[in-house]
Design a protein around this motif. Sequence first.
Motif, PDB file in Angstrom:
ATOM      1  N   GLN A 136      -7.751   0.880 -11.969  1.00 44.57           N
ATOM      2  CA  GLN A 136      -7.537  -0.353 -11.216  1.00 44.57           C
ATOM      3  C   GLN A 136      -7.740  -0.139  -9.724  1.00 44.57           C
ATOM      4  O   GLN A 136      -8.322  -0.989  -9.031  1.00 44.57           O
ATOM      5  CB  GLN A 136      -6.135  -0.895 -11.487  1.00 44.57           C
ATOM      6  N   LEU A 137      -7.281   0.989  -9.205  1.00 46.49           N
ATOM      7  CA  LEU A 137      -7.411   1.254  -7.775  1.00 46.49           C
ATOM      8  C   LEU A 137      -8.865   1.489  -7.387  1.00 46.49           C
ATOM      9  O   LEU A 137      -9.316   1.057  -6.316  1.00 46.49           O
ATOM     10  CB  LEU A 137      -6.549   2.462  -7.389  1.00 46.49           C
ATOM     11  N   LEU A 177       0.819  -1.218   0.000  1.00 47.28           N
ATOM     12  CA  LEU A 177       0.000   0.000   0.000  1.00 47.28           C
ATOM     13  C   LEU A 177       0.847   1.259   0.000  1.00 47.28           C
ATOM     14  O   LEU A 177       0.420   2.311  -0.498  1.00 47.28           O
ATOM     15  CB  LEU A 177      -0.947  -0.011   1.204  1.00 47.28           C
ATOM     16  N   ASN A 178       2.060   1.176   0.529  1.00 49.64           N
ATOM     17  CA  ASN A 178       2.963   2.340   0.541  1.00 49.64           C
ATOM     18  C   ASN A 178       3.637   2.579  -0.801  1.00 49.64           C
ATOM     19  O   ASN A 178       4.153   3.675  -1.040  1.00 49.64           O
ATOM     20  CB  ASN A 178       4.041   2.160   1.615  1.00 49.64           C
ATOM     21  N   ASN A 179       3.637   1.570  -1.678  1.00 47.57           N
ATOM     22  CA  ASN A 179       4.410   1.689  -2.919  1.00 47.57           C
ATOM     23  C   ASN A 179       3.612   1.517  -4.200  1.00 47.57           C
ATOM     24  O   ASN A 179       4.068   1.943  -5.265  1.00 47.57           O
ATOM     25  CB  ASN A 179       5.561   0.667  -2.899  1.00 47.57           C
ATOM     26  N   ILE A 180       2.446   0.912  -4.142  1.00 46.26           N
ATOM     27  CA  ILE A 180       1.712   0.637  -5.367  1.00 46.26           C
ATOM     28  C   ILE A 180       1.309   1.917  -6.088  1.00 46.26           C
ATOM     29  O   ILE A 180       1.183   1.946  -7.319  1.00 46.26           O
ATOM     30  CB  ILE A 180       0.472  -0.245  -5.086  1.00 46.26           C
ATOM     31  N   GLY A 181       1.161   2.998  -5.355  1.00 46.48           N
ATOM     32  CA  GLY A 181       0.802   4.266  -5.981  1.00 46.48           C
ATOM     33  C   GLY A 181       1.879   4.815  -6.897  1.00 46.48           C
ATOM     34  O   GLY A 181       1.601   5.689  -7.730  1.00 46.48           O
ATOM     35  N   PHE A 192     -10.849  -0.740  -4.746  1.00 45.67           N
ATOM     36  CA  PHE A 192     -11.550  -0.159  -3.596  1.00 45.67           C
ATOM     37  C   PHE A 192     -12.974  -0.686  -3.511  1.00 45.67           C
ATOM     38  O   PHE A 192     -13.452  -1.085  -2.432  1.00 45.67           O
ATOM     39  CB  PHE A 192     -11.563   1.370  -3.687  1.00 45.67           C
ATOM     40  N   ALA A 193     -13.687  -0.693  -4.631  1.00 44.81           N
ATOM     41  CA  ALA A 193     -15.067  -1.177  -4.624  1.00 44.81           C
ATOM     42  C   ALA A 193     -15.118  -2.625  -4.138  1.00 44.81           C
ATOM     43  O   ALA A 193     -15.972  -2.989  -3.307  1.00 44.81           O
ATOM     44  CB  ALA A 193     -15.671  -1.053  -6.013  1.00 44.81           C
ATOM     45  N   HIS A 194     -14.220  -3.446  -4.625  1.00 51.88           N
ATOM     46  CA  HIS A 194     -14.215  -4.854  -4.247  1.00 51.88           C
ATOM     47  C   HIS A 194     -13.952  -5.041  -2.758  1.00 51.88           C
ATOM     48  O   HIS A 194     -14.546  -5.932  -2.124  1.00 51.88           O
ATOM     49  CB  HIS A 194     -13.162  -5.605  -5.060  1.00 51.88           C
ATOM     50  N   ARG A 195     -13.100  -4.207  -2.172  1.00 50.52           N
ATOM     51  CA  ARG A 195     -12.714  -4.401  -0.777  1.00 50.52           C
ATOM     52  C   ARG A 195     -13.567  -3.596   0.193  1.00 50.52           C
ATOM     53  O   ARG A 195     -13.349  -3.673   1.407  1.00 50.52           O
ATOM     54  CB  ARG A 195     -11.235  -4.044  -0.584  1.00 50.52           C
ATOM     55  N   SER A 196     -14.513  -2.847  -0.286  1.00 48.89           N
ATOM     56  CA  SER A 196     -15.343  -2.030   0.604  1.00 48.89           C
ATOM     57  C   SER A 196     -16.162  -2.913   1.534  1.00 48.89           C
ATOM     58  O   SER A 196     -16.846  -3.846   1.089  1.00 48.89           O
ATOM     59  CB  SER A 196     -16.277  -1.135  -0.213  1.00 48.89           C
ATOM     60  N   ALA A 225      -8.814  -0.834   2.367  1.00 47.54           N
ATOM     61  CA  ALA A 225      -9.825  -0.233   1.492  1.00 47.54           C
ATOM     62  C   ALA A 225      -9.767   1.287   1.559  1.00 47.54           C
ATOM     63  O   ALA A 225      -9.859   1.977   0.527  1.00 47.54           O
ATOM     64  CB  ALA A 225     -11.208  -0.740   1.865  1.00 47.54           C
ATOM     65  N   ASP A 226      -9.617   1.824   2.762  1.00 44.61           N
ATOM     66  CA  ASP A 226      -9.495   3.289   2.898  1.00 44.61           C
ATOM     67  C   ASP A 226      -8.281   3.795   2.129  1.00 44.61           C
ATOM     68  O   ASP A 226      -8.349   4.839   1.458  1.00 44.61           O
ATOM     69  CB  ASP A 226      -9.374   3.673   4.375  1.00 44.61           C
ATOM     70  N   ARG A 227      -7.187   3.077   2.218  1.00 47.54           N
ATOM     71  CA  ARG A 227      -5.965   3.489   1.529  1.00 47.54           C
ATOM     72  C   ARG A 227      -6.136   3.399   0.009  1.00 47.54           C
ATOM     73  O   ARG A 227      -5.665   4.259  -0.744  1.00 47.54           O
ATOM     74  CB  ARG A 227      -4.802   2.611   2.001  1.00 47.54           C
ATOM     75  N   LEU A 228      -6.826   2.366  -0.458  1.00 49.64           N
ATOM     76  CA  LEU A 228      -7.081   2.243  -1.899  1.00 49.64           C
ATOM     77  C   LEU A 228      -7.912   3.417  -2.415  1.00 49.64           C
ATOM     78  O   LEU A 228      -7.671   3.925  -3.516  1.00 49.64           O
ATOM     79  CB  LEU A 228      -7.795   0.919  -2.193  1.00 49.64           C
ATOM     80  N   TRP A 229      -8.891   3.861  -1.629  1.00 48.69           N
ATOM     81  CA  TRP A 229      -9.682   5.022  -2.039  1.00 48.69           C
ATOM     82  C   TRP A 229      -8.806   6.279  -2.105  1.00 48.69           C
ATOM     83  O   TRP A 229      -8.899   7.078  -3.042  1.00 48.69           O
ATOM     84  CB  TRP A 229     -10.834   5.227  -1.057  1.00 48.69           C
TER      85      TRP A 229
END
Length: 846
Positions: free
Chosen positions: A648-649, A589-593, A653-657, A629-633
Amino acid sequence: MPGMNLTRAEASTRAELLNVDSYEVSLDLTRGERVFTSKTTVRFTAAEGSSTFIDAVTDTVRSINLNGVELDPAEVSDGIRIQLPNLAAENVLTIDADALYMNTGEGLHRFVDPVDQEVYLYTQFEVADCRRMFAVFEQPDLKATFQFTVTAPKYWNVISNAPTPEPDEHGEAATWIFAPTQRISCYITALIAGPYQVARDSLVSSSGRTVELGVFARASMMEYLDVENIVTITRQGFEFYEKNFGTPYPFEKYDQLFVPEFNAGAMENAGAVTFLEEYVFRSRPTGAMVERRAITVLHELAHMWFGDLVTMKWWNDLWLNESFAEFMSTLAAAQNTEFTSAWTTFNTLEKNWAYRQDQLPSTHPIVAPINDLEDVEVNFDGITYAKGASVLRQLVAFVGQEEFMAGVREYFAKHAWSNTELPDLLSELEAASGRDLSDWGAQWLETAGVNTLKAEIDTDASGTITSFTIRQTAVDEYPTIRQHRLAVGFYSLDEAGTLKRVHREELDISGEATAVDSLAGLQRPDLVLLNDDDLTYAKIRLDELSLATATEHLKDFEDSLPRTLVWSAAWDSVRDAEAPASVYVQLLLNNIGHEVDSTVIMVLLRQLNTSLDNYVASEHSTDLSVQAADRLWQLANEAQAGSDAQLQLAKAFAHRSRTAEQLDLVQALFDGTQSLDGLAIDTDLRWSLVIALSAGGRLTDEQIDAVLKKDDTAKGKASWYTARASRPTRAAKDEAFEAATAATLSNDQQSAIIAGFNNVHDASLIADYTEKYFGLLIKSWETFSHEMAKQIVLGFYPSSQVSQQTLDQTEAFLGSLGEKHPALRRLLTESAADVRRALAARGADA
C-alpha cells in the motif's frame, strides 16, 4: 431519462388496484448484439373496469394481448409504459417485444471479453431496471412468481433464481425452462448467461436440506478466483444467520457470480448474487480488499432473509434493507470468521462515510421521504448504509443482542414472503426486549445530524477524579440531543509503554450534560476514550490531556479499535476546521508505519490524499506534498518485506510522486532497476506505476500502448484508459473529456477515463473545463442512464478547484435549474459542500 420516473403515489394507487399472481418470461438471446426477444405473460387480478399501466422499456413492441383483445402498441405503448384499459377481475396479459442490451451496468448488461471475444450477460435490476428486460409491474410490493424460459447458445451457462434445468438443444442453440420462483419482488430476479465457468460445492442447511453452491466467473478470470475462501465465508455466514434468524435459508440454491463492469459492490438477487469483478484478484490483493469481499459476501447473504424473504413495501425503507445487511455482515464477520477486527474496519470505513454524509446539506433522517424513483437513486448513500448500520449497532446496545435477535426471529416467522414497513420490525423488538422504542425511533430515525461528545474531568492534586461529565452538542441546523448507550474507556501506559484499557464503564447518557458519578474517586488515566467499543453514533473530542497522550502514543494502543477511534476523532477535527490539516498529515506520516490493519492503512492513505490536495493551505501544500511522498518512500522501504503495508505504501508513493527524483524512483521500479525486497511488480501494481508515470509526463503513447499489449484484458483496457487520460497535456484532457461525455463507452470505461482526467499534479491544468462541464449537465442528465449521468455529474465536478469561484458557478447553475431534476440538484449541492469544507479547512491550516 424523461418518463422513466415512478412516483410513490402512482405505485400506491397501482398496488390498491392489483394483485399479481405470476409472470412467464420467454427470452431469446440469439438475435445479435443489439436486441433480444422478450415475451411476457402476466396473470393478475384487478378492480373490474379499472385502468393502470405496466412498465416495459422496449425497442419495439410487436403485440399486446389483454384478455384475448389485441391492443395497438402505437396507441398504448411509449417505449417505457404500456397502458392497460378496462381491466377484468381476472386478467391475462401477453406482451411480445424486443428489448435492448445495455452497456451501462443496468438492465441486461452485455459485455464482450477482449481475451476470447465471448459474450457475457448479467442483470442488474435495483432500483427499477427489470423493466428493461421484461414487462413488469415494477415496484417491490407487487410480489409474484417468475418463470423464465431462455434461449441462448448451447455452450453457455444460464443462471437464474431457480436451479438451472437441463437445456433442450436445437442446432447451435438451446432452451432452458426454469421452474417458477417463490413469491418475490421483481427487482431481485436475475439472469446471468454466457460461457461462465463454475466451481460447485454444497452445504447442509439447518433444516437438513442440501443447498447447492456455485461460484462463477468469466473463463479468462476463473483461474484467479479464490473459490475456497469464498465458500468458507459463505458456510460461516449460513451457520451464523440460520442460528440467529431462526429461519432456514429460504431459497433452493445459492450461486455467487463475479461479473464484469458492475456498478455496485454486489446485488442480492434471490439465490443468484452478482458481485463486482474487482473481487477476483488477478494480482496480489491488499488485506483490505480480501476483508471487503468477505463483508460483501456476508452482506448479500443476509439479504436472502432481510430484503428477499421479507421485503420493504416501498423504497422509504431501503435504509432498513441495507443497514440491516451491513450491520449483520459486520457482526457475523467479527463473531464467526477470521475477521475478528471487523468493527475496526466498520469504524474507519463505514462510519467515516456516515459522518461525511450526515454533515452535507443534503443530509436527511434515516427514515427519509422517498417520493419517486429519482429519490431512491441518490439515497444509496452513507445515511442509508453506514449511519443506519451504526444506529442499529446502537439499538443492539440499547436492547441487548439476544433480545434483538429474538425480535428478528419473530419478525421472519410472521412476515415470510410478504412486504413490511419499519413498525413491523420495531414492534417485535419492543416485545422481545421490553423496551419502548417510540422515543428511541423518533430521536434516531426521524432526525438528521450527528452529535459530538466530549468529557469534562476535574481532579484533585493527587490525580483522583472529583467529577466527570459528558457534554453532548449538536449543530444549530439539526439540534437533536439524543439518548446514547455508550462505554467510557480508561487507558494508561504500562511499563512497556503500551496503552492498555484499565477501566470500562457502560452507561446511558441523555441531555446536554450527563454526570458520571461512578467514575468519581478513580485515578485519572493517561487517556479517556468516550464511546469506547464504538457502540453509539457520535463524533468524539478528546480532552486536553488525552489528546496529548494520543498524539505521542497513538501507535502504542494494545488494540486496534480504540486507536482507530482516536484516528477518527483527529480526522473529524480536520474536516470540521478545528485542527490544522498540516498537523494531521504529520501525525499520519509519523504513525501509519506502525499500523497493522490493512483497511485502516487504506483509509489513512485516502485521507492523506484529501488533506494534501484539498485541506492543506495552498501556500505550503506543494512543499508538504513533496515531503509526504519522500516519507512514503521511506516507509515503504522500512515496511516488512512482502507485507500488506509495503504494498500500500509503495502504491501511495507512486501516486504522490511529483519531483524528478521521485518519478525517477517510480520509473526505476517500473523498469526493474530498483526494487523493494518482497515487492513483486505484478500486473495491477505495474499499471499503478504506469498511471503515475503518465501523470508525471514520463511515458509516450507508444509506451502506454505497449503495456496494454501485455495485458489486453478488460481490466487492462480500463487501466489503459486511465493512463491515457492521466497524461499532463491539454490535448489528453480534451480527449478524455470528450470521450467520457459521449454515449459510446461502457460504464467501466467512462469511469476509468474520468479517474485519469482528474489525476493531475497541478489542478490548474483542468481548471477551465468548469464552464464546459456546466454547459453539458442538463443534456447529460436527460440523455444518459442514471448511472452514466451520475458518473459525469460527480466525476467532472471541479472539486479540485477549491475556490469561491467554483461555489459561485455552482450556485449560478442551480439557480438556472429551477425546480427541475431534484436528484441532480442534490448531487451538485453535495459536491459544492465538499469545496466549501475544503475552503474552511485551508483557512484553519493557514
